[in-house]
Design a protein around this motif. Structure first.
Motif, short mmCIF file in Angstrom:
data_model
loop_
_atom_site.label_atom_id
_atom_site.label_comp_id
_atom_site.label_asym_id
_atom_site.label_seq_id
_atom_site.Cartn_x
_atom_site.Cartn_y
_atom_site.Cartn_z
N THR A 231 0.84 -1.20 0.00
CA THR A 231 0.00 0.00 0.00
C THR A 231 0.87 1.25 0.00
N SER A 235 0.81 3.70 -3.16
CA SER A 235 0.41 5.08 -2.89
C SER A 235 1.47 6.04 -3.39
N GLN A 289 -5.26 5.83 -2.53
CA GLN A 289 -3.83 5.82 -2.83
C GLN A 289 -3.44 7.05 -3.63
N GLY A 293 -1.10 9.42 -1.55
CA GLY A 293 0.23 9.42 -2.14
C GLY A 293 0.63 10.80 -2.64
#
Length: 337
Positions: A231, A235, A289, A293
């Protein structure tokens, strides 16, 4: 375990052909997308400081069935080792159960691919040998640009900027592809056949009416650790691409602000069925994400500049954790001191 031809056949039918486009327009769209991908290489390099050799991974402009087939190939790379592990629980299927079971599973995978095949604008496929490949789904790009009433030339270049950033991430950072493969391998190794519930179907039905995704349902504690690391990586990759497309955009795409605003609204999904499927397939997490991110990348660049941020690409240990994505200052302290 999976009849991949059944998956491709059903997925292609579910995805459909996309919007009506004349032959001449289709040729123009394909040519413009290829040109946009080539043009984006230098734009991404100048903005990010990442140097990737041009055309190290091919750019393929595909239709929806082409995307479905490409992803069936990628899925088989992941699923076959997992299927072999799961067969340990009841033994390998034989005879009629093997034939019927593989077609049923193929149909389920086909449904997933068909649903996504009508929505994905493009992707970098790291599983294709030898160095991955960039896929741009022409009918979906045309469909969305019409839906958003966006300038077609601006929108196509905007999409190319995002997807070319992914190509650069994997080709300018030579260890990224192997690192991703290794993490997926660890995820499969963590699967314990005895931990797969016998009432999986009922639990999935309950999940559709509640929260969570298939990934949540299948994760053991060991898998969750790998999922958290994945993850963080995904991200970073998605958020970085969003920052690049919006950072470069104003210099070459006059209507970029309007496109971003309308596109963000579209990402929320439309209709009850669409939202339910997004939750079931974990696409809500995918949308997070992009948002989380991008927030991480912008925060680090604001603090340390692009050169400081680029330390993230130096080695796997510099990748942000899931926690650091939400608290960039922790990453800055750990990696940059």
């Amino acid at each position: 375990m999976v009849d991949w031809e059944t998956a491709v056949s059903i997925g292609s039918r579910i995805a459909g052909d996309g919007p009506a486009v004349g032959a001449a327009e289709a040729r123009d769209v394909v040519a413009e997308l290829r040109e946009g991908a080539d043009r984006s290489t230098a734009l991404v390099r100048e903005f990010t400081g990442l140097h990737a050799a041009e055309r190290t991974a091919p750019v393929l402009v595909v239709d929806r069935p082409g995307w479905v087939r490409a992803n069936a190939e990628a899925f088989s790379t992941i699923i076959e080792p997992l299927a072999a592990k799961l067969s340990e629980k009841k033994g390998p299927p034989t005879g009629l159960s093997k034939t019927v079971g593989s077609k049923i599973t193929g149909a389920e995978v086909g449904f997933l691919l068909g649903f996504l095949g009508g929505k994905v604008l493009g992707q970098f496929d790291p599983f294709a040998e030898p160095a991955g490949r960039l896929l741009l789904v022409a009918p979906n790009i045309v469909h969305v640009e019409r839906e958003l009433e966006a300038d077609p030339h601006d929108f196509r270049l905007w999409v190319c900027l995002h997807e070319e950033t992914h190509r650069v991430q994997f080709t300018a950072v030579p260890w990224m592809r192997d690192h991703l493969f290794a993490e997926i391998g660890r995820l499969i190794d963590a699967v314990k056949p005895d931990a797969i519930p016998d009432d999986l179907g009922r639990r999935i039905s309950e999940m559709v009416r509640g929260e969570g995704s298939l990934l949540d349902l299948m994760s053991t504690p060991e898998q969750k650790e790998v999922v958290d690391r994945l993850t963080g990586v995904m991200s970073l990759l998605e958020g970085h691409a969003d920052v690049v497309m919006d950072g470069v955009g104003p210099t070459v795409i006059p209507s970029v602000k309007q496109i971003r605003k309308r596109f963000n609204e579209r990402r929320k999904g439309v209709g009850v069925l669409d939202k339910m499927l997004r939750r079931l397939l974990g696409l809500d997490q995918k949308m997070a994400q992009y948002r989380d991110g991008a927030g991480f990348v912008r925060a680090v660049v604001d603090k340390a500049g692009m050169d400081g941020f680029n330390a993230v690409w130096e080695r796997p240990e510099h990748l942000p954790t899931k926690t650091e994505i939400h608290d960039p200052a922790v990453w800055v302290t750990r990696v940059l001191g």
